[in-house]
Structure formats: C-alpha cells, structure tokens
Design an enzyme around this catalytic site. Structure first.
Site, mmCIF file in Angstrom:
data_model
loop_
_atom_site.group_PDB
_atom_site.id
_atom_site.type_symbol
_atom_site.label_atom_id
_atom_site.label_comp_id
_atom_site.label_asym_id
_atom_site.label_seq_id
_atom_site.Cartn_x
_atom_site.Cartn_y
_atom_site.Cartn_z
ATOM 1 N N ALA A 51 0.803 -1.228 0.000
ATOM 2 C CA ALA A 51 0.000 0.000 0.000
ATOM 3 C C ALA A 51 0.835 1.277 0.000
ATOM 4 C CB ALA A 51 -0.958 0.009 1.188
ATOM 5 N N HIS A 52 1.954 1.280 0.682
ATOM 6 C CA HIS A 52 2.751 2.514 0.806
ATOM 7 C C HIS A 52 3.997 2.469 -0.066
ATOM 8 C CE1 HIS A 52 0.079 3.816 3.941
ATOM 9 N NE2 HIS A 52 0.200 2.629 4.503
ATOM 10 N N ILE A 53 3.908 1.778 -1.177
ATOM 11 C CA ILE A 53 5.063 1.634 -2.055
ATOM 12 C C ILE A 53 5.543 2.967 -2.597
ATOM 13 C CG2 ILE A 53 3.816 1.208 -4.210
ATOM 14 C CD1 ILE A 53 6.843 -0.714 -3.006
#
Length: 164
Positions: A51-53
């Site tokens: 999700a926080h790539i």
C-alpha cells in the site's frame, strides 16, 4: 476457452476461515483428495502489504513477504486437508490448525505480477493430524520448498474460551 470451476473451488470460503486481506489462495488447478493439490496465488501490487510503495525509498525490495508465501502454501495445504478422505477430521465442530513447517527453503523472491503455484502432497495421516510436503513455483522455477508441514484438527469447544 474458459476453464470450468471445480466444486471444491466454490468451497474455498467454506474450507478456509480466511478472508480479505489474508485469504491467499486464488484458485485450485488440480485436486486429488487424499493425495495432492495444485493451487494458485497471484501476487499483485494491489495487496495491502504494498500500500505505501510510493512512500518507500528508491531501491526498496518489492519481493513478496516470505512469511506470506509460506502462509499461502499453508492455506493450499489446508484445502487439501479439508477435502476428501482426510476432510472427515474437519467436521463442523473442529478447527483446522497449521501446526508448523520444517526444512523450509526460499530459493528467490517472488515479485509482484508473478503467478505462484503451490504444490502440496499428503504424507502421513494420523488420528487428528496430517503431514504435508511440497513446494511453491513461479513457472517451472521452484521459489520455496517445504520439507514437512503439520496440519492438526482440534475440537472447536476446546479452543473457545468459556465464560465462568
């Protein structure tokens, strides 16, 4: 040509208690109850662990978490354990548990966009447990091997807390 879904595929939700985001088996390609299963997990950047790539530093390893690869393989083992002759252990009043795995080796990371096939073979069957073994592959390449896994079945009443 579209492949017909097998009856056991329709029962993935019945046989496994896992739901989003922890249901890590997408499809069953082959199932011989009491013998083996080949199940598929499609790794995607849409999964919560990625999700926080966009906030990650440059060069961050995007390999699928090894613990989740083993969990996905264990879920395929659970589908094999719950189907056919061994499925008698997994009655309405019992809970299936993945007891552990030994001789697990990771050959290389699995990357987003890859299709993982889990190959699980049934070993020994005991009264309330069974042993499994196998590997995970991307194409023809083995990415993880499991020398031995233990699936156990326990009465649900024993595992639920009682109110005293």
């Amino acid at each position: 040509m579209t492949a017909a879904r097998t009856p056991i595929e329709r029962e993935i939700h019945r046989l496994l208690p896992h739901r989003y985001p922890m249901l890590l088996v997408d499809r069953i390609l082959e199932l011989v109850p009491g013998e083996h299963i080949v199940a598929v997990k499609a790794v995607s950047l849409n999964e919560p662990w990625y999700a926080h790539i966009s906030d990650a530093p440059e060069g961050r390893d995007l390999g699928y978490p090894p613990a989740l690869l083993l969990e996905s393989w264990g879920q395929a083992a659970g589908l094999l354990a719950g189907a056919g002759p061994t499925g008698g252990m997994a009655g309405e009043d019992s809970v299936m548990l993945f007891g552990g795995a030994s001789a697990v080796e990771y050959a290389r990371p699995v990357w987003p966009g890859e299709l993982v096939t889990h190959h699980v073979r049934l070993g020994r069957v005991f009264d309330e447990a069974l042993m499994v073994e196998g590997e995970a592959r991307c194409g023809d390449e083995v990415v993880m091997t499991v020398g031995q896994g233990l699936m156990a079945f326990r009465p649900a009443a024993v595992l639920r807390p009682t109110s005293d």
